[in-house]
Motif scaffolding. Sequence first.
Motif, PDB file in Angstrom:
ATOM      1  N   GLN A 217       0.831  -1.203   0.000  1.00  0.00           N
ATOM      2  CA  GLN A 217       0.000   0.000   0.000  1.00  0.00           C
ATOM      3  C   GLN A 217       0.861   1.246   0.000  1.00  0.00           C
ATOM      4  OE1 GLN A 217      -2.879   0.384   3.175  1.00  0.00           O
ATOM      5  NE2 GLN A 217      -3.564   2.380   2.461  1.00  0.00           N
ATOM      6  N   CYS A 221       0.818   4.192  -2.811  1.00  0.00           N
ATOM      7  CA  CYS A 221       0.421   5.544  -2.424  1.00  0.00           C
ATOM      8  C   CYS A 221       1.502   6.579  -2.656  1.00  0.00           C
ATOM      9  CB  CYS A 221       0.027   5.571  -0.944  1.00  0.00           C
ATOM     10  SG  CYS A 221      -1.524   4.726  -0.558  1.00  0.00           S
ATOM     11  N   ARG A 231      -6.108   1.895  -7.216  1.00  0.00           N
ATOM     12  CA  ARG A 231      -6.331   1.691  -5.781  1.00  0.00           C
ATOM     13  C   ARG A 231      -6.016   0.267  -5.323  1.00  0.00           C
ATOM     14  NH1 ARG A 231     -11.939   3.569  -3.759  1.00  0.00           N
ATOM     15  NH2 ARG A 231     -10.796   3.390  -1.782  1.00  0.00           N
ATOM     16  N   TRP A 244      -7.558   0.729  -1.765  1.00  0.00           N
ATOM     17  CA  TRP A 244      -6.727   1.579  -0.924  1.00  0.00           C
ATOM     18  C   TRP A 244      -7.124   3.048  -1.005  1.00  0.00           C
ATOM     19  CZ3 TRP A 244      -2.079  -1.380  -3.213  1.00  0.00           C
ATOM     20  CH2 TRP A 244      -1.762  -2.483  -2.384  1.00  0.00           C
ATOM     21  N   CYS A 246      -5.209   6.647   0.345  1.00  0.00           N
ATOM     22  CA  CYS A 246      -3.894   7.064   0.819  1.00  0.00           C
ATOM     23  C   CYS A 246      -3.958   8.270   1.746  1.00  0.00           C
ATOM     24  CB  CYS A 246      -2.995   7.369  -0.379  1.00  0.00           C
ATOM     25  SG  CYS A 246      -2.803   5.968  -1.512  1.00  0.00           S
ATOM     26  N   LYS A 265      -5.083   9.300  -4.078  1.00  0.00           N
ATOM     27  CA  LYS A 265      -3.740   9.599  -3.608  1.00  0.00           C
ATOM     28  C   LYS A 265      -3.270  10.911  -4.239  1.00  0.00           C
ATOM     29  CE  LYS A 265      -1.308   6.797  -7.136  1.00  0.00           C
ATOM     30  NZ  LYS A 265      -0.354   5.661  -7.326  1.00  0.00           N
ATOM     31  N   TRP A 288       2.307   9.313   7.065  1.00  0.00           N
ATOM     32  CA  TRP A 288       1.503   8.078   6.969  1.00  0.00           C
ATOM     33  C   TRP A 288       2.187   6.951   7.723  1.00  0.00           C
ATOM     34  CZ3 TRP A 288       1.868   3.074   5.168  1.00  0.00           C
ATOM     35  CH2 TRP A 288       0.683   2.412   4.848  1.00  0.00           C
TER      36      TRP A 288
END
Length: 758
Positions: A217, A221, A231, A244, A246, A265, A288
Amino acid sequence: MQTAFRKNQVALAVAAAIGGGTLAATPVAATAAGKAQGQYVSGDFHNHTTCSDGSISMQKLVKKSTDKIDTPWGLDWFVQAGHGGSGNRNCTLAEDASLETPAYPLVYSGSGELQGPTTTWQSSNPAVQPKGLVSGSAPNQRMWRWQSLQEFQYPIVEYLNAQKDLPLFIGVETVVPGHEHTSMSVITGQIPAELDNAQLPGSAGYVALGDANALAQWEYCFDRNDTDTGRGNTTVGSSEGNNWNCSVPGSLNEADPNWNSTAQKLMPASGSGAGERGHAKTLEALKWMAAFHPNTSYYAPAHLERAGPFNPNGNNGFNVEHLRNFNNIAPNIVFGMETQPGHGASDARGEYTIRRNNIGGTNVDSAGGTTWGGTGVYGAQVGGVWDALLGEGRNFWFFASSDWHNRGSFGPDDRRTTQDFYPGEYQRDYVMVRNGNDKLRPQSIVDGLRSGNSFATSGQLIDRLGFIACASYPGPGYRPNAAVEALAIAAAKQNTDVDKSGCATMGEKLVVRKGAEIVVSVVVRDPDGHNYSPYSFPNPSLLQVGIDQALNAPELDHIDLIRGMVTGYRTPGAEDYAGAWPNNWVSNPDMSLVPAAAKNTSAAVIMSFNDASWADAGNEFLKMTYRIPAVSASQYVRLRGSNLPPSVPYETDADGNPLADIHTNATAVNPSVSGGNDAIAENANLKIPCTTTGSNVPDNGATYTEGSAPIDGCPAHLPTVNGRKMLAYDVAAWADLWFYSNPIYVQVAGSTVVAGVK
């Protein structure tokens, strides 16, 4: 082995201790007290397979890097990390039967031909379909790295971890928005403990117990080369897959003008301001990691001088302010830099060179122009960028890597190379891992990297280090040199560190009262016998100064003790926070031209140990001690050492500092501007002749493998200038060896707080 050559001891006075302000910040590194049992173990976290742009399979690179018989340089731990983005080759396919396993047997096409690791995903038997926003035409469509990591690379690494009982896991050399590359990983989910008792399959097929979902991930991202908008799903717009998002807690996310709603993202535009927008995205990537995986991730800018200075309108290098920004946002994750790069046998060592990077139509140097003794200028220059960061009291450590891709003009099984060394063959990081009686696991390795209790070495110059600083006070608190030396000897011989009140080692902080003496003891093992060089003829660099020493039997010449003062963190936006390393450093290495942000003028060599000032500690170990008199200000000490004495032409200066590697670089150099007339032809900078004629010098076309008799004369692949072979490529690397330790901090009561370390 100790060299018979004796050089004059460097006589350097200790600089007067200076005062400084204090700073409060959240400490992040390990404490010295009550430490768990640990040992130094060697590893590598930056290398490549055919999953990105490497030349061999996952299986072959793991074997080459960790095997201790066929390839005797085998490492204790290993992270397989290739570029982010995409690739079209199936790196899980093996080259030959020596790499076959029950779960991953050799694969053949429908017509019976062996399918090796250069086979494309869609040409594999059975065919594999890339997901997301697919590019290219079948059967050569490219698979996004997130899919490769999640579905193919992680399972095979987990299987090999269990099958070989080796500490292996997966990382990425990410392509950094606004910059060049970084070695990183998120280890959440990887190599679960239940794998210890797993029953491995006896036939083809393996279902992983853990996963690399978090790493996959992150790559989707935040990697600059991942322009997929799917995604993590089967196709763009599908809901089948990872789905996903982000978003970063507390950030603008969808309110950011660079947010792509389809991809969920940030996707900053290229063009004017792209570097600044990219750097901002990279800061979001670190936020993140800090939010979701604060203890299971790391991020170390790789060969960070190579791409030159930061370019606000493109994607080039890292200035000192970017390293500060990273460490400010995520000190538990961005805790160092890979300033001793791989590609050590390249025609441009480390792939650093002058005029390498086109910025705004002008070809700009790598920062520092070239490597300096195989190390980038940020780490090699005493008083430079690394010392500037340490002078703030940051937890920011020195790392090395192989950056393995290929052997250049030779095949992957040849011991000669004009490009790369295998992980562990030449460079390695020795890291204190506190695993107690448990097996080595990814978390303990990442924790060890984070601690700063590590050192990096090339060419097996040393393989043990005890580096200890202890406080000594008048009266009952007095510590004699011999007592501290005994601690260092025990640590080095037991391959561990010290756990003693009033003492500290690398990555740690020793808190003392004003007026304390600091007793610094160093014990190293300079191993007898041969290193992993295939060359037994005399070192051409040392022959220049009358020393006859075989390339495969290097001897430690000296160790420098470097000290710098700590004055606290610098303020973002202040005049001393940001600044680029000067261009054209090779032709004018003048520290007065370095901006205040990128230097620490207090850093200096305070003692140089050699065979006149160290003593034999038995069994190949050397011991040495230095007392820093009554301290009044916070400071740090660190080490470097080499097989080369001072004043080796084209290698070291009169003080023993490494010189630019330009004179062993065979590469052609670009002109200053496209179409300009100041280009430099290949081999034009070479200066050191290689003159030994041997009886065992194989031709370039013959494969020279492990176990063959050493090459006893200058090899055939060295470049020739005016009829003479010249030092370059792998021979130049084996001739010029260095090690670097991470620092020990000393915090003096009433002086600056060393805020980055507990």
